[in-house]
Design a protein around this motif. Structure first.
Motif, PDB file in Angstrom:
ATOM      1  N   MET A 262      -1.391  -2.520  12.210  1.00  0.00           N
ATOM      2  CA  MET A 262      -2.246  -3.683  11.917  1.00  0.00           C
ATOM      3  C   MET A 262      -1.886  -4.892  12.766  1.00  0.00           C
TER       4      MET A 262
ATOM      5  N   LYS B 176      -8.752 -12.734  -0.431  1.00  0.00           N
ATOM      6  CA  LYS B 176      -7.907 -11.871  -1.251  1.00  0.00           C
ATOM      7  C   LYS B 176      -7.259 -12.718  -2.320  1.00  0.00           C
TER       8      LYS B 176
ATOM      9  N   THR C  62      -1.377   1.066   9.005  1.00  0.00           N
ATOM     10  CA  THR C  62      -2.559   1.206   9.852  1.00  0.00           C
ATOM     11  C   THR C  62      -3.836   1.026   9.029  1.00  0.00           C
TER      12      THR C  62
ATOM     13  N   ASP D   4      -6.981  -3.700   1.496  1.00  0.00           N
ATOM     14  CA  ASP D   4      -7.519  -4.984   1.945  1.00  0.00           C
ATOM     15  C   ASP D   4      -8.431  -4.878   3.162  1.00  0.00           C
TER      16      ASP D   4
ATOM     17  N   ARG E  39       0.750  17.013   4.357  1.00  0.00           N
ATOM     18  CA  ARG E  39      -0.020  15.769   4.421  1.00  0.00           C
ATOM     19  C   ARG E  39       0.207  15.097   5.766  1.00  0.00           C
ATOM     20  N   PRO E  40      -0.871  14.645   6.424  1.00  0.00           N
ATOM     21  CA  PRO E  40      -0.680  13.860   7.642  1.00  0.00           C
ATOM     22  C   PRO E  40      -0.333  12.425   7.266  1.00  0.00           C
TER      23      PRO E  40
ATOM     24  N   ASN F 272      -4.933   2.837   5.555  1.00  0.00           N
ATOM     25  CA  ASN F 272      -5.462   2.041   4.455  1.00  0.00           C
ATOM     26  C   ASN F 272      -6.738   2.693   3.906  1.00  0.00           C
TER      27      ASN F 272
ATOM     28  N   VAL G  33      -8.162  12.155  10.600  1.00  0.00           N
ATOM     29  CA  VAL G  33      -8.931  11.050  11.180  1.00  0.00           C
ATOM     30  C   VAL G  33      -8.213  10.644  12.454  1.00  0.00           C
TER      31      VAL G  33
ATOM     32  N   MET H 236       0.395   8.205   8.969  1.00  0.00           N
ATOM     33  CA  MET H 236       0.395   7.275  10.108  1.00  0.00           C
ATOM     34  C   MET H 236       1.615   6.370   9.978  1.00  0.00           C
ATOM     35  N   GLY H 237       1.448   5.217   9.330  1.00  0.00           N
ATOM     36  CA  GLY H 237       2.600   4.326   9.151  1.00  0.00           C
ATOM     37  C   GLY H 237       3.530   4.812   8.046  1.00  0.00           C
ATOM     38  N   GLY H 238       2.992   5.623   7.146  1.00  0.00           N
ATOM     39  CA  GLY H 238       3.816   6.139   6.052  1.00  0.00           C
ATOM     40  C   GLY H 238       4.085   5.139   4.941  1.00  0.00           C
ATOM     41  N   THR H 239       3.456   3.979   4.992  1.00  0.00           N
ATOM     42  CA  THR H 239       3.810   2.945   4.001  1.00  0.00           C
ATOM     43  C   THR H 239       3.233   3.239   2.624  1.00  0.00           C
ATOM     44  N   ASP H 240       2.201   4.045   2.576  1.00  0.00           N
ATOM     45  CA  ASP H 240       1.773   4.563   1.272  1.00  0.00           C
ATOM     46  C   ASP H 240       2.451   5.898   0.997  1.00  0.00           C
ATOM     47  N   THR H 241       2.468   6.745   1.997  1.00  0.00           N
ATOM     48  CA  THR H 241       2.946   8.114   1.809  1.00  0.00           C
ATOM     49  C   THR H 241       4.352   8.158   1.222  1.00  0.00           C
TER      50      THR H 241
ATOM     51  N   ALA I  69       0.209  -7.519   2.936  1.00  0.00           N
ATOM     52  CA  ALA I  69       1.662  -7.629   2.779  1.00  0.00           C
ATOM     53  C   ALA I  69       2.270  -8.651   3.724  1.00  0.00           C
TER      54      ALA I  69
END
Ligand SMILES: Cc1cc2nc3c(=O)[nH]c(=O)nc-3n(C[C@H](O)[C@H](O)[C@H](O)COP(=O)(O)OP(=O)(O)OC[C@H]3O[C@@H](n4cnc5c(N)ncnc54)[C@H](O)[C@@H]3O)c2cc1C
Lengths: 784, 295
Positions: free
Chosen positions: B84, B191, B117, B130, B34-35, B121, B173, B37-42, B108
């Motif tokens: 972000m 939000k 990123t 968001d 899996r690629p 997102n 991407v 970016m920020g990894g905050t979901d990964t 957050a």
């Protein structure tokens, strides 16, 4: 005390905390900072079911995994497998009380009674290996229906949490003062409501943790534990393990928040690991993770009340009747402390002659309930404050007026309630000036002006602003006792040791202030040691808002003794009468001739001579030990007020202004007091509008993470917080202090409810339930 | 369900030297690489046991992934790895695409945004994302590097289900591109969490409009977060706002249409019923705010 002897007084000063440099620079030792050579790591297999029979456990595969040292289940524990002790005696002081003791067990044997209950422990070379090995353990369950609802728990066809009992009734206590039914017969107004309070988590920043080390050569066990009660834990572990108290040392180092659940002792993890360490002869560490903390750290607040209040037409309470169910979860190791507190607080700050209170405590398939900051008090206060608000509406009185008409008048103290409290002693309120506290809060929030001028103007602009004001009492500072030993060293620095543990309350400062005033030393030169059983042998712990009251007064007593010793020595060496001496700047000196002085350091050396003779009866050193046990607990009180704005389209709330007036007797350090109130307030707000543990019908906790369980954040706190003090000194102790550790949390749900109703006046809202949320409130308001 | 014993599994960290190498590696290890970016979901998903990848592929330092460029004639390009906070601070974003900064600010906390990123997102494809609505209504197009080289993928039709997109194995991407926006545009993102800040959206409403030759005088675009399996565009509501003169009734009608378009779920964070009403109330509010900003 002679004022002349004091140059600088610390008690009452707003001084910064002695412990903060260590904490802020990361130098303070927490349990997880303890690393020992050869240390093993533990992980617990916990039940995914809330209620199930265990048919078979097979640990053989886990034992084969490289790096696994041991796997234990209940079957491996032999005689050591025992239910934990009852931490609080049964309520036998109340005539007719029923109580079924069913305390927690170290590992589930034939059935699991709540989700998260430990079934097995793996001990391995690393936590990674230990957790991987949990997946190797096979357990065969036979799921049983879960007992979740409080009323359902008592229904005749409910499943049984404890098979050997006839029902899920854990206890039944009725207390009565006066005669409610007679009072009711004379009443002009009678209101009945159902009031529901649900569970929240204590959610301390630091989860629980234990490091144990059995030293086989020294035959000594050391336990670092995030406990609020190191000494009782030491005593209990020694007894369970067949060791002498001197072979067991429990250290409660810095602890990142206690809030009650860490007073719960002999939890499975802290009982099992010492036992395992003695068998394996190696140190073991276990640090709870956040999910475990949600599932297996004790919780609080679930109660359902059926309340009736009887009043005259001018708003005087004639009587109160409260029949409620209290959820104790799967076990009841903490006796009835929480529901007894509720019984003692449902009378609030009021002079109520006739009071009937009945509690049925029930077992459910949920985590065990023990005190969480507030400990039954917020529920009691919610009941009485809500009923008063509803009565005020009915009678057309203001919330302030109805309270003033019912307060215990200042000249009626000590006020006896004729019911039994959590200490199994008669409930007596020692002192207070309740009207003054409420008036101060009303003045600080500008109540009259807001209601008459500001609110109408803001409402005309379409804003839904509301105001609330409530009062509350807090029983604090309960016995039995604490002790302290104070020693002046050769460097002139002072060492204070006491048995209580510390979890962020500022003990290293407020205790030092008490001592510094007595001994005339700089507060930074007073070193306080808490929570190490090798340093002090006697005591109970930090709970029930008692640290400053009970330990504080023990420290005061020991300091007074050391002071007397210093004066005696000073008089002899300086050759002047004691009355002419003063203690200041770390010296004992002649008050009128300050250059004639001896430093306390020098005196400490002289008082502990290496050669020569001493007079008979001399105790060496500038040292003394003393104890303090109050006659009964001191009762603090307060009034909180707030102004909030509600967005009726979303029900999001913003608190514009918050006022808290406290009377906790003598204030030791206003800075620390403010911290306590603000912290308590954030927990109270959580209980009101953010935090709720959601169990489903199967007893599954649905929000066991900080993503789903919503903690209050700084951005949810009031925009403006103002604190005020009244000082009615407690006659029950020399310092005159009352506790305040839980005060911040206690009145908030009732205050929030009143302010919300006020803000949404055009919606004719009645709030009888907590916690709420924007979502829930929206559905309440628009249900029609 | 949650992993009863959360913890990161073991995995290999791979850092390919080029996009083609990365695409090849990802395609060859389909389902186990899996690629990020920020990894905050990964990393959260991996810790919670939802994802069990063997390889985590770091592509964030490859060609142009860290750049923001703006050209007045072609528009804005934000490299996939731009966090972000950088988007929020970018003067070009603030001047020409303020809605994107407004939406990103609701994510957050500052700390999280220094890693998270916009492309992450989007690719994470959570209906609660968001910044996704802002990207949709402003016509964002993804630049994708795949096994067959570069291509562009519009956001319309990009989301297939929760966590699912049209990206194929080997696709990376590299950036998101926005066209030059029409003159006089205005946008708003509202939000709603359960608290003042930092909760995930239980409802998010994006509204965007610009003057146009229509019965209302505007062209309206809307997007809704957290109320359907994918980020939702309530087309009927858009049509109402574009096709009728703007009055309070038109706004209310559009808000109702937005509410009717969504199909939220009940969960521990919010009830479906509340979410639906919030879509209505907040659409009304967002559209009103946009109209005020347009003037
Ligand atoms: C504490 C916390 C709070 C949060 N709060 C919010 C919030 O308020 N609002 C919100 O919207 N989100 C929130 N999130 C979720 C998350 O931070 C955002 O979705 C963020 O934008 C993800 O970006 P990232 O770069 O970290 O993504 P990553 O974790 O790096 O990637 C996310 C997904 O996208 C894929 N991906 C990433 N880059 C590429 C690429 N270049 N090509 C193809 N696929 C790719 C990954 O494989 C993965 O599937 C929160 C997360 C946490 C941990």
């Amino acid at each position: 005390m002679d004022v002349r002897t004091m140059t600088k007084k610390y008690v009452g000063q707003r001084i910064t905390r002695n412990e903060d440099p260590r904490l802020l620079t990361g130098q303070a030792l927490f349990t997880d900072d303890v690393h020992l050579p050869g240390m093993l790591h533990a992980a617990f297999l916990r039940s995914d079911y809330a209620h199930a029979r265990i048919k078979r456990i097979d640990t053989s595969k886990a034992l084969e995994r490289p790096g696994v040292v041991a796997v234990y289940t209940a079957a491996d524990m032999g005689d050591f497998w025992k239910p934990g002790p009852l931490l609080v005696p049964p309520p036998t002081a109340v005539p007719g009380a029923v109580f079924h003791k069913r305390t927690q067990i170290p590992l589930a044997k034939d059935k699991v009674r709540h989700m998260g209950e430990p079934i097995a422990v793996v001990i391995a070379e690393s936590r990674y290996i230990a957790e991987d090995a949990l997946e190797d353990i096979e357990v065969e369950f036979e799921p049983l229906p879960a007992v979740v609802g409080l009323e359902e728990a008592l229904s005749p066809d409910a499943a049984l949490v404890h098979d050997d009992l006839e029902s899920n009734l854990a206890a039944h206590v009725i207390q009565e003062k006066g005669n409610y039914e007679e009072a009711k017969a004379k009443a002009d107004v009678i209101l009945q409501r159902r009031i529901v309070v649900d569970r929240g988590a204590a959610a301390a920043m630091e989860n629980r943790g234990v490091v144990v080390n059995w030293d086989d050569k020294a035959q000594e066990l050391t336990v670092w534990d995030t406990t609020q009660a190191p000494i009782p834990l030491r005593n209990g572990l020694a007894a369970m393990l067949g060791l002498s108290e001197h072979q067991v040392r429990v250290i409660a180092p810095f602890v990142g928040g206690g809030f009650g659940p860490k007073i719960m002792m002999f939890q499975p993890e802290e009982v099992l690991l010492p036992w395992a360490s003695m068998r394996l002869k190696r140190p073991i560490k276990w640090i709870e993770d956040r999910r475990e903390n949600f599932l297996a750290t004790t919780q609080e607040r679930g109660q359902i009340h059926d309340v009736e209040i009887a009043l005259t037409k001018d708003g005087r309470i004639l009587g109160l009747k409260d029949v409620f169910i209290h959820d104790t979860g799967a076990y009841d190791p903490y006796g009835m402390t929480v529901p007894l507190n509720t019984q003692c607080h449902a009378v609030g700050a009021y002079d109520i002659a006739n009071y009937y209170t009945e509690v049925k405590m029930v077992f459910t398939n949920k985590m065990i309930v023990t005190p969480v900051r507030g400990a039954g008090r917020p529920q009691g206060i919610f009941v009485i404050e809500r009923m008063l608000d509803l009565a005020a509406k009915e009678l057309g009185l203001s919330p302030i007026e109805i309270r003033k008409r019912n307060f215990i008048p200042p000249d009626k103290f000590p006020y006896e309630h004729n019911i039994i409290d959590q200490a199994f002693a008669p409930l007596i309120f020692d002192s207070g000036n309740y009207p003054a506290v409420l008036e101060k809060a009303a003045a600080m929030i500008n109540y009259e002006y807001f209601v008459k001028e500001e609110q109408p103007r803001l409402r005309a602009e379409g804003k839904h602003v509301g105001i609330g004001i409530v009062s509350f009492i807090e029983t604090t500072g309960v016995g039995p006792y604490e002790g302290a030993r104070i020693t002046v060293g050769a460097s002139g620095k002072v060492n204070v040791v006491t048995g209580v543990g510390t979890q962020g309350q500022g003990h290293f400062t407020s205790f030092a202030q008490i001592v510094a005033d007595q001994l005339g030393v700089d507060v930074r030169d007073v070193h306080v040691v808490t929570g190490d059983t090798a340093q002090f042998h006697w005591g109970t712990g930090t709970f029930a808002s008692r640290g400053a009251v009970v330990a504080g007064n023990a420290i005061h007593a020991a300091a007074v003794k050391v002071r007397a010793k210093i004066l005696q020595w000073g008089s002899k060496l300086l050759d002047v009468p004691e009355e002419e001496l003063e203690l200041a700047d770390g010296k004992v000196r002649v008050a009128d001739m300050p250059e004639k002085a001896i430093s306390l350091g020098e005196l400490a050396v002289i008082a502990n001579p290496l050669r020569g003779t001493v007079e008979p009866g001399t105790e060496p050193g500038l040292e003394a030990t003393d104890y303090f046990g109050p006659q009964y607990g001191a009762t603090a009180n307060g009034a909180h007020a707030m102004i909030l704005e509600v967005d009726p389209e979303t029900m999001m709330v913003e608190i514009k202004k918050y006022v808290a007036v406290e009377d906790c007797g003598t204030v030791l350090n206003p800075l620390i007091l403010e911290g306590q109130i603000q912290g308590g307030l954030s927990m109270g707000l959580g209980n009101a509008y953010y935090e709720k543990l959601e169990y489903d019908n199967n007893g599954q906790l649905l929000n066991a993470s900080l993503m789903d369980y919503l903690l209050v954040r700084s951005t949810d706190m009031p925009k403006q917080i103002e604190l005020g003090h009244e000082e009615t000194k407690s006659p029950l102790n020399p310092i005159g202090s009352k506790g305040v550790g839980e005060a911040g949390a206690i009145p908030v749900p009732s205050l929030f409810a009143q302010a919300l109703e006020n803000a949404l006046a055009d919606y004719n809202l009645e709030i009888t339930e907590m916690p709420l949320s924007p979502n829930k409130l929206y559905e309440m308001v628009y249900k029609k | 369900m949650h992993n009863p014993r959360p913890g990161l599994p073991e995995f290999d960290y791979v850092r390919p030297a080029s996009l083609s190498e990365a695409s090849r590696f990802l395609a060859e290890h389909q389902g186990e690489a899996r690629p990020f970016m920020g990894g905050t979901d990964t990393f959260v998903r991996m810790r919670d046991g939802f994802w069990k990848e063997k390889y985590i592929v770091d592509v964030k330092r490859l060609d142009g992934m860290g750049d923001i460029t703006f050209d007045p004639s072609t528009g804005l390009t934000i490299g996939a790895a731009v966090n972000m906070n950088r988007v929020i601070d970018s003067p070009e974003v603030q001047e020409h695409y303020p809605l994107l900064a407004e939406a990103a600010k609701t994510v957050a906390s500052f700390q999280l945004r220094s890693r998270a990123t916009i492309v992450g997102n989007i690719c994470n494809a959570s209906p609660a994302g968001d910044t996704i609505g802002a990207c949709i209504v402003m016509g964002g197009v993804l630049k994708v590097h795949g096994l067959d080289g570069e291509r562009e993928v519009p956001l319309t039709g990009f989301f297939v289900g929760p966590g699912k997109t049209v990206l194929k194995p080997g696709d990376i991407v590299t950036a998101i591109r926005f066209p030059v926006l029409p003159q006089g545009h205005a946008g708003r993102y509202i939000k709603l969490g359960r608290n003042a800040l930092s909760d995930l959206a239980i409802v998010g409403v994006t509204a965007f409009a610009y003057p146009d030759d229509t019965p209302s005088g505007y062209r309206f675009k809307l997007a809704l977060a957290s109320v359907a399996p994918v980020p939702l565009v309530p087309e009927k509501a858009e049509e109402i706002l574009t096709g009728k003169p703007i009055t309070d009734e038109t706004i209310a009608e559009a808000a109702q249409a937005a509410m009717d378009a969504c199909n939220p779920i009940d969960d521990v964070r919010g009830s479906a019923r509340y979410r639906k009403y919030m879509v209505r109330n907040l659409t009304r509010r967002a559209v009103t705010d946009v109209l005020n900003r347009l003037q």
